[in-house]
Design an enzyme around this catalytic site. Structure first.
Site, PDB file in Angstrom:
ATOM      1  CB  SER A 100     -35.130 -54.534 -36.919  1.00 26.68           C
ATOM      2  OG  SER A 100     -35.838 -55.147 -35.883  1.00 26.68           O
ATOM      3  CB  THR A 153     -31.962 -51.326 -34.862  1.00 27.62           C
ATOM      4  OG1 THR A 153     -33.084 -52.215 -34.928  1.00 27.62           O
ATOM      5  CG2 THR A 153     -32.404 -49.961 -34.387  1.00 27.62           C
TER       6      THR A 153
HETATM    7 ZN   LIG Z   1     -37.633 -59.197 -34.409  1.00 25.18          ZN
END
Ligand SMILES: [Zn+2]
Length: 392
Positions: A100, A153
């Site tokens: 991510s 993220t």
């Molecule tokens: Zn993951």
């Protein structure tokens, strides 16, 4: 003999796989009485606001499973009403399968980096993010997640660290990000080590630091709803937000963020992450995935409702990568359920879907590199060009 062996095998398989089997049958909902109408293309014009939504670990099958269980084979989720679709290649600088951190940095900075790096190149130089460009232009910005808000993220939009594990540092980084809205889980990285549940190793009270900068700090859906502040830090759980009885929901957080950020006449940039679709994938738990897709779709509806009425908002929904190698196995003769299969408890390298609505949405059709998506959004938004590397 054969039969009894078979029976024994079946029974033991059922016992061993009981939990897995229960959670990997998706029941198909009946056709809804009203099918959500598809949204039209919007005439191209200036983009005032961008709402960038990331379903972590969200491939086509995650979305389709959600659709099957929530609105049936014939129905359309809100996210499926967006008129433009694209396909995104997700590989990282150092591997065909991304995590991510590298996945979000591709969108935030428009660069491919190594797995684990947060808005940094492989050599640790910082790359400017679209959120930082928007702040420099006087726009308002926000990040929302159902994980810790310092998770990879959201961090990739407003922080620069060499490892995604540095969540205590990321919390401090947010102090000079200019962010107006910060909503999610992860209080554990904001409270001093002396407080119960802290995962900091120092005595910093980052919540107090935010308050000193004029942020209103909230901890519940009620407090979030009632605050009138333009700058809000909302931490609703110690770690990631709970799965059951999650409050506020992703949709409620999105609604509040949009209502506050849209008060800026210059416009806003908002990143919304449905973080836990990925966690359902890691668990190979399709019930968990569908539950999280439902939450994502409700947030997408909030974004689309605003964008339709506003006319100058670009909404993009995509994923950083797929998780689990989720597949729908064949049932050629029934319409009431499907069986879900998985190939891994990790991430996969399959391309991910992208959906877009709003001015210039059509630019996001076809096969796209993840960095191309980040670069295009910045350029069309008019906040500057990506990538931009800090040479220091
Ligand atoms: Zn993951």
């Amino acid at each position: 003999m054969k039969k009894s062996l078979f029976t024994t095998l079946v029974i033991s398989t059922i016992i061993i796989n009981c939990t897995a089997q229960e959670s990997n049958i998706i029941e198909i909902a009946p056709a809804p009485s009203v099918i959500n109408e598809k949204l039209p293309l919007v005439e191209d014009g200036p983009i005032k606001n961008v709402i960038f939504i990331i379903g972590d670990g969200t491939g086509l099958v995650q979305l389709t499973s959600g659709q099957y269980q929530l609105v049936g084979a014939e129905g359309l989720l809100h996210l499926q009403t967006m008129p433009v679709t694209g396909i995104v290649k997700t590989y990282a600088a150092n591997g065909l399968i991304t995590d991510s951190a590298a996945g979000a940095t591709a969108y935030s900075c428009g660069i491919k980096t190594d797995n684990g790096k947060i808005a940094q190149l492989p050599d640790e130089r910082h790359c400017k993010t679209i959120l930082e460009l928007a702040e420099e232009k006087g726009l308002s910005t926000g990040i929302i997640a159902t994980s810790t808000i310092t998770h990879a993220t959201p961090a990739s939009y407003a922080s620069h660290v060499k490892s995604r594990a540095m969540q205590p540092e990321i919390a401090v980084d947010y102090l000079d990000s200019g962010l107006e809205i910060i909503l999610g889980g992860g209080k554990e990285f904001f409270i001093p080590s002396s407080e119960e549940g802290s995962r900091r190793e120092d005595d910093l009270n980052v919540i107090d630091d935010f308050k000193n900068l004029g942020y209103d700090y909230v901890e519940s859906a009620e407090e979030l709803e009632s605050t009138d502040s333009d700058k809000i830090l909302g931490l609703f759980s110690l770690a990631g937000m709970p799965v059951l009885d999650r409050t506020p929901t992703l949709a409620e957080m999105s609604e509040k963020a949009i209502s506050k950020l849209s008060q800026n006449d210059a416009g806003f940039f908002l990143m919304i992450e449905a973080s836990q679709i990925d966690w359902g994938g890691h668990d190979n738990n399709s019930e968990y995935v569908v539950h999280e897709v439902k939450g994502l779709d409700a947030a997408v509806k909030v974004a689309l409702d605003f964008a339709v009425q506003d006319g100058e908002t670009l909404v993009i929904l995509t994923a950083d990568h797929e998780t689990g190698g989720m597949a729908i196995n064949a049932h050629y003769d029934r319409r009431d359920e499907v069986e879900i299969a998985w190939t891994t408890t990790g991430h996969t390298g399959v391309p991910v879907p992208l959906m877009a609505y709003g001015p210039h949405a059509i630019e996001f059709t076809g096969w796209l590199e993840n960095i191309e998506v980040g670069q295009k959004v910045a350029q069309l938004f008019g906040v500057g060009t990506l990538p931009q590397i800090n040479e220091e």
